[in-house]
Design an enzyme around this catalytic site. Sequence first.
Site, PDB file in Angstrom:
ATOM      1  N   ASP A  18       0.806  -1.223   0.003  1.00  0.00           N
ATOM      2  CA  ASP A  18      -0.021   0.033   0.071  1.00  0.00           C
ATOM      3  C   ASP A  18       0.719   1.273   0.066  1.00  0.00           C
ATOM      4  O   ASP A  18       0.480   2.337   0.472  1.00  0.00           O
ATOM      5  CB  ASP A  18      -1.045   0.068   1.100  1.00  0.00           C
ATOM      6  CG  ASP A  18      -1.902  -1.201   1.142  1.00  0.00           C
ATOM      7  OD1 ASP A  18      -2.259  -1.557   0.088  1.00  0.00           O
ATOM      8  OD2 ASP A  18      -1.932  -1.895   2.345  1.00  0.00           O
ATOM      9  N   GLU A  19       1.869   1.114  -0.694  1.00  0.00           N
ATOM     10  CA  GLU A  19       2.921   2.508  -0.528  1.00  0.00           C
ATOM     11  C   GLU A  19       2.598   3.602  -1.986  1.00  0.00           C
ATOM     12  O   GLU A  19       3.001   4.609  -1.796  1.00  0.00           O
ATOM     13  CB  GLU A  19       4.346   1.937  -0.623  1.00  0.00           C
ATOM     14  CG  GLU A  19       4.944   1.209   0.056  1.00  0.00           C
ATOM     15  CD  GLU A  19       4.942  -0.334  -0.152  1.00  0.00           C
ATOM     16  OE1 GLU A  19       3.963  -0.602  -1.008  1.00  0.00           O
ATOM     17  OE2 GLU A  19       5.298  -1.212   0.597  1.00  0.00           O
ATOM     18  N   GLY A  20       1.681   2.976  -2.548  1.00  0.00           N
ATOM     19  CA  GLY A  20       1.128   3.542  -3.736  1.00  0.00           C
ATOM     20  C   GLY A  20       1.841   3.342  -4.977  1.00  0.00           C
ATOM     21  O   GLY A  20       2.082   3.943  -6.000  1.00  0.00           O
ATOM     22  N   LYS A  21       1.910   1.815  -4.949  1.00  0.00           N
ATOM     23  CA  LYS A  21       2.725   1.483  -6.365  1.00  0.00           C
ATOM     24  C   LYS A  21       1.744   1.686  -7.314  1.00  0.00           C
ATOM     25  O   LYS A  21       2.235   1.821  -8.805  1.00  0.00           O
ATOM     26  CB  LYS A  21       3.017  -0.189  -6.272  1.00  0.00           C
ATOM     27  CG  LYS A  21       3.925  -0.450  -5.285  1.00  0.00           C
ATOM     28  CD  LYS A  21       3.996  -1.840  -4.883  1.00  0.00           C
ATOM     29  CE  LYS A  21       3.036  -2.569  -4.441  1.00  0.00           C
ATOM     30  NZ  LYS A  21       2.591  -2.361  -3.053  1.00  0.00           N
ATOM     31  N   GLY A  45      -4.242  -4.504  -4.112  1.00  0.00           N
ATOM     32  CA  GLY A  45      -5.347  -3.406  -4.321  1.00  0.00           C
ATOM     33  C   GLY A  45      -4.762  -2.123  -4.884  1.00  0.00           C
ATOM     34  O   GLY A  45      -3.963  -1.382  -3.791  1.00  0.00           O
ATOM     35  N   HIS A  46      -4.453  -1.828  -6.116  1.00  0.00           N
ATOM     36  CA  HIS A  46      -3.848  -0.867  -6.483  1.00  0.00           C
ATOM     37  C   HIS A  46      -4.904   0.552  -6.987  1.00  0.00           C
ATOM     38  O   HIS A  46      -5.591   0.237  -7.842  1.00  0.00           O
ATOM     39  CB  HIS A  46      -2.852  -1.141  -7.695  1.00  0.00           C
ATOM     40  CG  HIS A  46      -1.682  -2.108  -7.254  1.00  0.00           C
ATOM     41  ND1 HIS A  46      -1.062  -2.940  -8.137  1.00  0.00           N
ATOM     42  CD2 HIS A  46      -1.272  -2.626  -6.076  1.00  0.00           C
ATOM     43  CE1 HIS A  46      -0.192  -3.543  -7.487  1.00  0.00           C
ATOM     44  NE2 HIS A  46      -0.506  -3.425  -6.214  1.00  0.00           N
ATOM     45  N   GLN A 226       1.790  -6.061  -3.035  1.00  0.00           N
ATOM     46  CA  GLN A 226       2.296  -5.967  -1.608  1.00  0.00           C
ATOM     47  C   GLN A 226       3.844  -5.314  -1.453  1.00  0.00           C
ATOM     48  O   GLN A 226       4.081  -4.430  -2.120  1.00  0.00           O
ATOM     49  CB  GLN A 226       2.378  -7.360  -1.178  1.00  0.00           C
ATOM     50  CG  GLN A 226       1.055  -8.249  -0.825  1.00  0.00           C
ATOM     51  CD  GLN A 226       0.484  -8.833  -2.230  1.00  0.00           C
ATOM     52  OE1 GLN A 226       1.253  -9.474  -2.923  1.00  0.00           O
ATOM     53  NE2 GLN A 226      -0.526  -8.701  -2.496  1.00  0.00           N
ATOM     54  N   THR A 303      -9.861  -5.247   1.337  1.00  0.00           N
ATOM     55  CA  THR A 303     -10.806  -5.343   2.299  1.00  0.00           C
ATOM     56  C   THR A 303     -11.568  -4.374   3.200  1.00  0.00           C
ATOM     57  O   THR A 303     -12.449  -4.589   3.831  1.00  0.00           O
ATOM     58  CB  THR A 303      -9.930  -6.434   3.537  1.00  0.00           C
ATOM     59  OG1 THR A 303      -8.886  -5.349   4.093  1.00  0.00           O
ATOM     60  CG2 THR A 303      -9.259  -7.730   2.694  1.00  0.00           C
ATOM     61  N   ARG A 307      -6.205   0.534   8.246  1.00  0.00           N
ATOM     62  CA  ARG A 307      -4.748   0.284   8.335  1.00  0.00           C
ATOM     63  C   ARG A 307      -4.057   0.876   9.604  1.00  0.00           C
ATOM     64  O   ARG A 307      -4.420   1.752   9.957  1.00  0.00           O
ATOM     65  CB  ARG A 307      -4.142   0.830   6.915  1.00  0.00           C
ATOM     66  CG  ARG A 307      -4.211   0.355   5.466  1.00  0.00           C
ATOM     67  CD  ARG A 307      -3.725   0.787   4.522  1.00  0.00           C
ATOM     68  NE  ARG A 307      -4.016   0.492   3.315  1.00  0.00           N
ATOM     69  CZ  ARG A 307      -4.221   1.139   2.338  1.00  0.00           C
ATOM     70  NH1 ARG A 307      -3.783   2.440   2.217  1.00  0.00           N
ATOM     71  NH2 ARG A 307      -4.932   0.522   1.086  1.00  0.00           N
TER      72      ARG A 307
HETATM   73  P1  IMP Z   1      -2.710 -12.990   2.046  1.00  0.00           P
HETATM   74  O1  IMP Z   1      -1.811 -12.344   0.927  1.00  0.00           O
HETATM   75  O2  IMP Z   1      -4.140 -12.654   1.820  1.00  0.00           O
HETATM   76  O3  IMP Z   1      -2.676 -14.421   2.468  1.00  0.00           O
HETATM   77  O4  IMP Z   1      -2.385 -12.159   3.536  1.00  0.00           O
HETATM   78  C1  IMP Z   1      -1.148 -12.340   4.098  1.00  0.00           C
HETATM   79  C2  IMP Z   1      -1.039 -10.987   4.825  1.00  0.00           C
HETATM   80  O5  IMP Z   1      -0.542  -9.988   3.718  1.00  0.00           O
HETATM   81  C3  IMP Z   1      -1.975 -10.112   5.565  1.00  0.00           C
HETATM   82  O6  IMP Z   1      -1.556  -9.525   6.662  1.00  0.00           O
HETATM   83  C4  IMP Z   1      -2.549  -9.027   4.512  1.00  0.00           C
HETATM   84  O7  IMP Z   1      -3.224  -8.339   5.104  1.00  0.00           O
HETATM   85  C5  IMP Z   1      -1.311  -8.783   3.719  1.00  0.00           C
HETATM   86  N1  IMP Z   1      -1.750  -8.385   2.453  1.00  0.00           N
HETATM   87  C6  IMP Z   1      -1.799  -9.156   1.546  1.00  0.00           C
HETATM   88  N2  IMP Z   1      -2.004  -8.313   0.260  1.00  0.00           N
HETATM   89  C7  IMP Z   1      -1.595  -6.925   0.514  1.00  0.00           C
HETATM   90  C8  IMP Z   1      -1.802  -5.834   0.083  1.00  0.00           C
HETATM   91  O8  IMP Z   1      -1.746  -5.592  -1.259  1.00  0.00           O
HETATM   92  N3  IMP Z   1      -1.287  -4.757   0.757  1.00  0.00           N
HETATM   93  C9  IMP Z   1      -1.132  -4.685   2.059  1.00  0.00           C
HETATM   94  N4  IMP Z   1      -1.186  -5.941   2.857  1.00  0.00           N
HETATM   95  C10 IMP Z   1      -1.468  -7.116   1.894  1.00  0.00           C
HETATM   96 MG    MG Z   2      -2.766  -1.788  -1.843  1.00  0.00          MG
END
Ligand code: IMP
Ligand code: MG
Length: 426
Positions: A18-21, A45-46, A226, A303, A307
């Site tokens: 979620d850095e803003g990629k 989620g971009h 991520q 989701t 944060r």
């Molecule tokens: P999973 O990737 O759904 O298995 O989740 C594992 C961990 O990675 C959890 O703490 C999620 O909140 C985190 N996570 C997964 N995708 C993202 C993302 O795109 N941004 C931030 N956190 C993420």
């Molecule tokens: Mg994101």
Amino acid sequence: MFDPKTHCVVVVGAQWGDEGKGKLVDVLAERADVVVRYQGGANAGHTVVIGEEQFVLHQIPSGILHQGCTCLVGNGVVLDPETFFTELDRLHDRGVTTSGRLFVSDRAHLVMPYHKLLDAASEKSQQLGTTGRGIGPTYEDKYGRRGIRVGDLRHLEGACDLLASRVERANQLLAVMGAAERASLPQHIELLERLAPRLVPLASDTGLLVHRALRDGRRVLLEGAQGALLDVDHGTYPFVTSSNTTAGGAAVGAGIGPTAVDGVLGVVKAYTTRVGNGPLPTEATAGAGEELRRLGGEFGATTGRPRRCGWFDATVVRYSVRVNGLTGLAVTKLDVLDTFSEIPVGTAYEMDGGDCEEMPAEVRMLERVKPRYEVLPGWRKPLAGARRLADLPPEARAYLDRLQDLAGAPIRYVSVGTRRDQIIEV
Ligand code: IMP
Ligand code: MG
């Protein structure tokens, strides 16, 4: 980032995601011919804002919003076909045409509804706070050599046979977990029969497409999802995702050799956030954290979860520079700090009264570290209109200089707002 010697650039998150990629990739994609997603799936989620419109992309590369860009979903991605087509339809509704410029690796693994049921039922997933998108179970099946890949849909009958055994296995696991729900084979077969005719025409050897593009002198952007601290090897294990989010994963997940990569841009927020559970050493006190969350709109794009927010953590970013081989940094959301009169920056860690210079491997140790803070003066002016470094107040310049010194990589971009034009190229 691109120049005559730099044709292939990786963009990675250098914190916890979620850095803003999304925004950075959108900005850089203007100069790219090809954009490739190489790991993760619909957990990402971009967010990209163009004019008054906001696009949230989970599966499709952020380059899709540039008509001239070819977008590839690489072999390292786990593809949720339902989300993918929902997203694609929404783009089409909004006037984005994708025909002939969107392809999916035939080696990418499919996320099936039973993967999501397993993610939801798993106690482990609850402890980690996963996104519930079935990401972990799909990667487990990939490495367990039980996966179903995009290319399998070319022979639908065979794919349905695979499904039968996978659904049966998933239901056995669900029973063991004590879950009430069961996966339905007819529903899974219906899903594949419905989506295969749309997916198969997009299936391609995407590694070959990237190889040819580079051979022909085109510019390729590899878009990570991520962040480094969520990398399954280098992150805060076990509070991580299931893929290699760091730059090394880009070559594997895009299907090219590591020698093809010319540069790696690490995206960092001017502060720190994390969604899900696990250590976050520079997490702010409730009041300041709430303020950061409100000002930065820090709610998960996938989701909707709030944060967790904290201050810039130089130990994390220094580590990220090392494990990703970052050649440059993009600092985002600097404008979120506009109203703070004092801004703490975590410069180093202490543990048990001594120095702790590197990221410890074990979360148990990471939970014991105490960040050492340096408090920098805020600028207390809106930065949203800045387009050159010279437009920034001296305190903001000093803040960036300090971040760069501590991180050990040059800042190449500074983002001061959500819109495309709100960017400073250094
Ligand atoms: P999973 O990737 O759904 O298995 O989740 C594992 C961990 O990675 C959890 O703490 C999620 O909140 C985190 N996570 C997964 N995708 C993202 C993302 O795109 N941004 C931030 N956190 C993420
Ligand atoms: Mg994101």
